[in-house]
Design a protein around this motif. Structure first.
Motif, short mmCIF file in Angstrom:
data_model
loop_
_atom_site.label_atom_id
_atom_site.label_comp_id
_atom_site.label_asym_id
_atom_site.label_seq_id
_atom_site.Cartn_x
_atom_site.Cartn_y
_atom_site.Cartn_z
N LEU A 1 0.83 -1.20 0.00
CA LEU A 1 0.00 0.00 0.00
C LEU A 1 0.87 1.25 0.00
CD1 LEU A 1 -2.75 -1.00 2.56
CD2 LEU A 1 -2.91 -0.96 0.08
N LYS A 2 0.33 2.29 -0.61
CA LYS A 2 1.03 3.57 -0.70
C LYS A 2 0.02 4.69 -0.59
CE LYS A 2 4.71 5.58 -3.36
NZ LYS A 2 5.64 5.40 -4.45
N CYS B 1 -5.30 5.69 0.64
CA CYS B 1 -4.37 4.58 0.61
C CYS B 1 -4.73 3.67 -0.57
CB CYS B 1 -4.49 3.82 1.93
SG CYS B 1 -3.07 2.84 2.31
N GLU C 1 -3.12 0.66 -3.67
CA GLU C 1 -2.05 -0.26 -4.03
C GLU C 1 -0.99 0.53 -4.77
OE1 GLU C 1 -1.60 -3.51 -3.38
OE2 GLU C 1 -3.46 -3.55 -2.22
N GLU C 2 0.27 0.15 -4.62
CA GLU C 2 1.38 0.90 -5.16
C GLU C 2 1.25 1.16 -6.67
OE1 GLU C 2 6.22 0.98 -4.96
OE2 GLU C 2 5.12 -0.56 -3.92
#
Length: 71
Positions: A2-3, A65, A67-68
């Motif tokens: 997560l990012k 937040c 997913e990358e």
């Protein structure tokens, strides 16, 4: 992995018809820090709180937040 994504921040700026330079000045955020936001890089919570104060909003209105690979 997560990012944090700041897409909501940039959408909010469009909705408010606020230029990036105006936000940097109002929130007292440096250009290099602002570029970190544009590139989905990490910034301190102090920076995020300054932006929230400048925009009179909650942090959930400017950060999410993801997913990358979605950032």
């Amino acid at each position: 992995m997560l990012k944090l994504s700041y897409k909501k921040l940039f959408k909010k700026l469009i909705d408010l018809d606020m230029k990036h330079n105006d936000l940097m000045e109002k929130a007292n955020v440096s250009r290099s820090t602002f570029y970190k936001l544009k590139n989905c890089e990490n910034v301190t919570t102090d920076v995020l709180l300054k932006i929230c104060v400048a925009l009179d909003c909650d942090i959930s209105e400017i950060v999410e937040c993801l997913e990358e690979n979605e950032c």
